[in-house]
Design an enzyme around this catalytic site. Structure first.
Site, PDB file in Angstrom:
ATOM      1  CB  SER A  14      -0.894   0.022   1.243  1.00  0.00           C
ATOM      2  OG  SER A  14      -1.381   1.339   1.454  1.00  0.00           O
ATOM      3  CG  HIS A  39      -3.675  -1.987  -1.554  1.00  0.00           C
ATOM      4  ND1 HIS A  39      -4.671  -2.956  -1.546  1.00  0.00           N
ATOM      5  CD2 HIS A  39      -4.172  -0.956  -0.823  1.00  0.00           C
ATOM      6  CE1 HIS A  39      -5.697  -2.523  -0.836  1.00  0.00           C
ATOM      7  NE2 HIS A  39      -5.421  -1.299  -0.390  1.00  0.00           N
ATOM      8  CG  ASP A  41      -5.122   2.287   0.226  1.00  0.00           C
ATOM      9  OD1 ASP A  41      -6.022   1.428   0.211  1.00  0.00           O
ATOM     10  OD2 ASP A  41      -4.007   2.101   0.746  1.00  0.00           O
ATOM     11  CG  MET A  43      -8.945   7.038   0.729  1.00  0.00           C
ATOM     12  SD  MET A  43      -8.107   7.469   2.255  1.00  0.00           S
ATOM     13  CE  MET A  43      -7.225   5.953   2.588  1.00  0.00           C
ATOM     14  CG  HIS A  72      -9.032  -0.488  -1.108  1.00  0.00           C
ATOM     15  ND1 HIS A  72      -8.509  -0.447   0.173  1.00  0.00           N
ATOM     16  CD2 HIS A  72     -10.373  -0.652  -0.955  1.00  0.00           C
ATOM     17  CE1 HIS A  72      -9.485  -0.588   1.051  1.00  0.00           C
ATOM     18  NE2 HIS A  72     -10.626  -0.703   0.389  1.00  0.00           N
ATOM     19  CG  MET A  74     -11.427   2.704   0.848  1.00  0.00           C
ATOM     20  SD  MET A  74      -9.971   2.966   1.858  1.00  0.00           S
ATOM     21  CE  MET A  74      -8.720   3.054   0.590  1.00  0.00           C
ATOM     22  CG  MET A 143     -11.692  -2.797   4.898  1.00  0.00           C
ATOM     23  SD  MET A 143     -10.217  -2.368   3.976  1.00  0.00           S
ATOM     24  CE  MET A 143      -9.503  -1.082   4.993  1.00  0.00           C
ATOM     25  N   GLY A 148      -9.634   4.791   5.651  1.00  0.00           N
ATOM     26  CA  GLY A 148      -9.468   6.244   5.607  1.00  0.00           C
ATOM     27  C   GLY A 148      -8.048   6.701   5.867  1.00  0.00           C
ATOM     28  N   GLY A 151      -1.513   3.582   8.888  1.00  0.00           N
ATOM     29  CA  GLY A 151      -0.857   3.659  10.191  1.00  0.00           C
ATOM     30  C   GLY A 151      -1.753   3.417  11.387  1.00  0.00           C
ATOM     31  CG  ASP A 181      -6.286  -2.709   3.243  1.00  0.00           C
ATOM     32  OD1 ASP A 181      -5.228  -2.296   3.751  1.00  0.00           O
ATOM     33  OD2 ASP A 181      -6.927  -2.069   2.377  1.00  0.00           O
ATOM     34  N   GLY A 182      -5.064  -3.316   6.590  1.00  0.00           N
ATOM     35  CA  GLY A 182      -5.079  -2.385   7.705  1.00  0.00           C
ATOM     36  C   GLY A 182      -4.301  -2.894   8.901  1.00  0.00           C
ATOM     37  N   GLY A 203       1.159  -1.235   4.449  1.00  0.00           N
ATOM     38  CA  GLY A 203       1.533   0.144   4.148  1.00  0.00           C
ATOM     39  C   GLY A 203       2.645   0.617   5.066  1.00  0.00           C
TER      40      GLY A 203
HETATM   41  C1  DX5 Z   1      -6.837   2.051   4.906  1.00  0.00           C
HETATM   42  C2  DX5 Z   1      -6.254   1.530   3.635  1.00  0.00           C
HETATM   43  C3  DX5 Z   1      -5.109   0.569   3.826  1.00  0.00           C
HETATM   44  C4  DX5 Z   1      -4.046   1.041   4.755  1.00  0.00           C
HETATM   45  C5  DX5 Z   1      -2.756   0.289   4.686  1.00  0.00           C
HETATM   46  O1  DX5 Z   1      -7.875   2.916   4.633  1.00  0.00           O
HETATM   47  O2  DX5 Z   1      -7.214   0.876   2.861  1.00  0.00           O
HETATM   48  O3  DX5 Z   1      -4.639   0.067   2.600  1.00  0.00           O
HETATM   49  O4  DX5 Z   1      -3.809   2.387   4.637  1.00  0.00           O
HETATM   50  O5  DX5 Z   1      -1.828   0.937   5.487  1.00  0.00           O
HETATM   51  P1  DX5 Z   1      -1.362   0.390   6.902  1.00  0.00           P
HETATM   52  O6  DX5 Z   1      -0.637  -0.886   6.599  1.00  0.00           O
HETATM   53  O7  DX5 Z   1      -0.494   1.471   7.423  1.00  0.00           O
HETATM   54  O8  DX5 Z   1      -2.577   0.164   7.731  1.00  0.00           O
HETATM   55 ZN    ZN Z   2      -6.459  -0.343   1.158  1.00  0.00          ZN
END
Ligand code: DX5
Ligand code: ZN
Length: 239
Positions: A14, A39, A41, A43, A72, A74, A143, A148, A151, A181-182, A203
């Site tokens: 990510s 990946h 993200d 948003m 992904h 969101m 998830m 959102g 970290g 994920d997360g 990530g």
């Molecule tokens: C969250 C994302 C993830 C996430 C991954 O909204 O979909 O992909 O940021 O990052 P870490 O591994 O830092 O949770």
């Molecule tokens: Zn993601």
């Protein structure tokens, strides 16, 4: 019938925690580090409180890796953007079951656009809501943080749902990869993999600093095999 064999853990990078000022080289760094996919993200500031990147950014970094790109989404209205993300070079497009639109229609549109289709579930969404779509999707993304932000801390309470979804896929003899994920990092990846996840989205656990990512990727793969029985998994079993 024997159930499909357990896949080796896949690491999906990510880029949310990468250096956005040099995203192309960050994608190259993950690729050279030996990850299995990228990946991205996406948003919209509506489905989630944060705003990140759109199809132009996916397209801009497409040339920096030959690995599969997982977008992904969101976003509230994924149907409106399927073609844009397909044309930008996505190989897999993941949408949320909580977003607007009929999941069957979304899967069909994603497939028609030439991509694989992924379905994501927020932590509080019941696993059963994915059951009607499990035969047609190419990835189920569970998830383990509220979407959102990168970290955040891995939500152990999601592990029973992950296990139940893996059991359901096996019961139906589906060869369906499940993503997690997360908050996936060295101390949580064992529980995620041991509970039935295959595609580990990482990530902040990957982009920890400058330099070669290969040692971190290798460490993550190894830690995945520590599997169920880790302290975090036992905590979830008790919850
Ligand atoms: C969250 C994302 C993830 C996430 C991954 O909204 O979909 O992909 O940021 O990052 P870490 O591994 O830092 O949770
Ligand atoms: Zn993601």
């Amino acid at each position: 019938m024997t159930p499909p064999a357990k896949r080796p853990p896949q690491i999906s990078a990510s880029i949310l925690n990468a250096d956005f000022a040099q995203l192309g080289s960050e994608v190259r760094r993950a690729t050279e580090g030996g990850v299995d996919s990228i990946h991205l993200d996406v948003m919209d500031g509506h489905f989630v409180p944060n705003i990140s990147l759109g199809p132009v950014v996916v397209e801009a970094v497409r040339a920096d890796s030959t690995l599969p790109f997982h977008s992904h989404l969101m976003i509230s209205e994924p149907l409106r953007y399927v073609e844009a993300f397909a044309n930008a070079g996505s190989d897999l497009i993941v949408f949320h079951i909580e977003a607007h639109g009929d999941p069957h229609e979304l899967v069909e549109r994603i497939h028609r656009a030439g991509c694989s289709a992924g379905l994501a579930l927020n932590p509080e969404t019941a696993g059963e809501t994915a059951h009607p779509y499990m035969d047609e999707i190419d990835l189920l993304l569970v998830m383990t943080v509220r979407p959102g932000f990168g970290g955040q801390e891995f939500l152990v309470e999601v592990l029973p749902k992950l296990r139940a979804l893996r059991a359901e896929a096996e019961r139906r003899n589906l060869d369906l990869p499940i993503g997690v994920d997360g908050g996936v990092k060295e101390d949580t990846i064992g529980a995620a993999y041991g509970s039935g996840g295959d595609v580990m989205v990482v990530g902040s656990g990957l982009y920890r600093g400058p330099g070669d990512l290969r040692p971190i990727v290798d460490e993550l793969r190894e830690a995945a095999h520590s599997g169920a029985g880790s302290a975090i998994d036992q905590a979830a079993a008790r919850s």
